[in-house]
Design a protein around this motif. Structure first.
Motif, mmCIF file in Angstrom:
data_model
loop_
_atom_site.group_PDB
_atom_site.id
_atom_site.type_symbol
_atom_site.label_atom_id
_atom_site.label_comp_id
_atom_site.label_asym_id
_atom_site.label_seq_id
_atom_site.Cartn_x
_atom_site.Cartn_y
_atom_site.Cartn_z
ATOM 1 N N ALA A 1 33.857 22.654 6.566
ATOM 2 C CA ALA A 1 33.870 21.678 5.461
ATOM 3 C C ALA A 1 34.144 22.386 4.131
ATOM 4 O O ALA A 1 34.995 21.962 3.340
ATOM 5 C CB ALA A 1 32.546 20.925 5.417
ATOM 6 N N GLY A 2 33.433 23.478 3.884
ATOM 7 C CA GLY A 2 33.634 24.245 2.649
ATOM 8 C C GLY A 2 35.050 24.799 2.576
ATOM 9 O O GLY A 2 35.676 24.827 1.518
ATOM 10 N N PHE A 3 35.549 25.237 3.738
ATOM 11 C CA PHE A 3 36.904 25.807 3.833
ATOM 12 C C PHE A 3 37.951 24.776 3.387
ATOM 13 O O PHE A 3 38.780 25.046 2.528
ATOM 14 C CB PHE A 3 37.109 26.220 5.298
ATOM 15 C CG PHE A 3 38.440 26.831 5.642
ATOM 16 C CD1 PHE A 3 38.648 28.204 5.517
ATOM 17 C CD2 PHE A 3 39.476 26.055 6.132
ATOM 18 C CE1 PHE A 3 39.864 28.773 5.861
ATOM 19 C CE2 PHE A 3 40.697 26.616 6.486
ATOM 20 C CZ PHE A 3 40.888 27.976 6.354
ATOM 21 N N PHE A 4 37.882 23.559 3.964
ATOM 22 C CA PHE A 4 38.876 22.536 3.607
ATOM 23 C C PHE A 4 38.708 22.068 2.165
ATOM 24 O O PHE A 4 39.695 21.777 1.489
ATOM 25 C CB PHE A 4 38.816 21.354 4.579
ATOM 26 C CG PHE A 4 39.379 21.684 5.931
ATOM 27 C CD1 PHE A 4 40.718 22.036 6.074
ATOM 28 C CD2 PHE A 4 38.578 21.679 7.061
ATOM 29 C CE1 PHE A 4 41.239 22.363 7.316
ATOM 30 C CE2 PHE A 4 39.097 22.006 8.307
ATOM 31 C CZ PHE A 4 40.431 22.345 8.437
ATOM 32 N N SER A 5 37.474 21.997 1.727
ATOM 33 C CA SER A 5 37.232 21.574 0.347
ATOM 34 C C SER A 5 37.885 22.561 -0.632
ATOM 35 O O SER A 5 38.542 22.173 -1.605
ATOM 36 C CB SER A 5 35.718 21.476 0.154
ATOM 37 O OG SER A 5 35.394 21.554 -1.175
ATOM 38 N N GLU A 6 37.745 23.860 -0.344
ATOM 39 C CA GLU A 6 38.348 24.875 -1.226
ATOM 40 C C GLU A 6 39.864 24.805 -1.192
ATOM 41 O O GLU A 6 40.540 24.897 -2.234
ATOM 42 C CB GLU A 6 37.927 26.279 -0.777
ATOM 43 C CG GLU A 6 36.725 26.809 -1.501
ATOM 44 C CD GLU A 6 36.555 28.297 -1.236
ATOM 45 O OE1 GLU A 6 37.167 29.112 -1.925
ATOM 46 O OE2 GLU A 6 35.799 28.630 -0.303
ATOM 47 N N ILE A 7 40.428 24.653 0.012
ATOM 48 C CA ILE A 7 41.892 24.613 0.110
ATOM 49 C C ILE A 7 42.419 23.366 -0.604
ATOM 50 O O ILE A 7 43.436 23.420 -1.293
ATOM 51 C CB ILE A 7 42.360 24.661 1.586
ATOM 52 C CG1 ILE A 7 41.956 26.003 2.206
ATOM 53 C CG2 ILE A 7 43.877 24.490 1.685
ATOM 54 C CD1 ILE A 7 42.375 26.202 3.632
#
Ligand SMILES: C[S@@+](CC[C@H](N)C(=O)[O-])C[C@H]1O[C@@H](n2cnc3c(N)ncnc32)[C@H](O)[C@@H]1O
Length: 187
Positions: free
Chosen positions: A125-131
């Protein structure tokens, strides 16, 4: 070395092998999405199997931001970039499990690749939010996972996490031995 399980460095050498092109040709896979002068990102780049072809595709006026959690992968990528004369188009970032370290490039990425990395990331979730934050409106993210490590169900879960963070599934490209989806940030 990160605490979370990541691809060992010796596998990084195998993944960078030119023989892999017979199964997964970077030009065929990426050319539909990448043009001259684009700013692109290769997240979980390892030793640059996709990063160097991306650097050729964006040309002298483009740039490729290569992010990996393992310093040894990045060092090897930098050496390969130097040997091929592509260093000037490549920026490297050694990130950590909790952050991709891209806070300074809000809405600048035209295209991003996340190949065989999300199953190694502890917080998808954090990964996609950052991208999502670093992509330009309408920018595209090609998400690819290995069939050998990621079941169809787990891949669907990953895609739905990306969708919860604003991405829209735009296409399902066919890549040998891989599950893939082309995601897009709302234009
Ligand atoms: C299986 S390799 C895939 C390499 C390359 N993308 C390819 O397809 O050939 C996964 C890479 O993702 C990196 N990685 C793992 N967790 C990561 C994270 N949280 N952020 C960035 N990179 C990560 C690993 O260090 C490794 O280099």
């Amino acid at each position: 070395m990160a605490e979370h399980h990541v691809c060992p460095v010796w596998v990084g050498y195998l993944l960078a092998s030119p023989v892999r092109k017979l199964l997964q040709n970077p030009n065929k896979i990426l050319k539909p999405y990448v043009n001259e002068a684009m700013t692109v990102a290769d997240i979980g780049c390892a030793m640059g199997f996709f990063s160097l072809p991306l650097a050729r595709m964006v040309g002298p006026n483009g740039r490729v931001i290569c992010v990996d959690v393992q310093e040894k992968m990045i060092i090897s990528l930098e050496k390969r970039a130097q040997k091929t004369g592509l260093s000037g188009r490549i920026e490297t970032v050694i990130c950590n499990d909790g952050s991709l370290g891209l806070d300074n490039i809000k809405e600048k990425i035209d295209f991003a690749l996340a190949s065989a990395v999300v199953h190694e990331v502890p917080d998808a979730a954090g990964f996609f939010s950052e991208i999502y934050k670093v992509m330009k409106p309408g920018g595209r993210l090609l998400l690819v996972e290995p069939k050998g490590h990621v079941s169809e169900k787990d891949f669907e879960t990953t895609v739905s996490i990306a969708e919860q963070h604003g991405f829209i599934a735009a296409d399902t490209p066919q890549i040998k031995r891989r599950r893939a989806v082309l995601l897009q940030k709302k234009p």
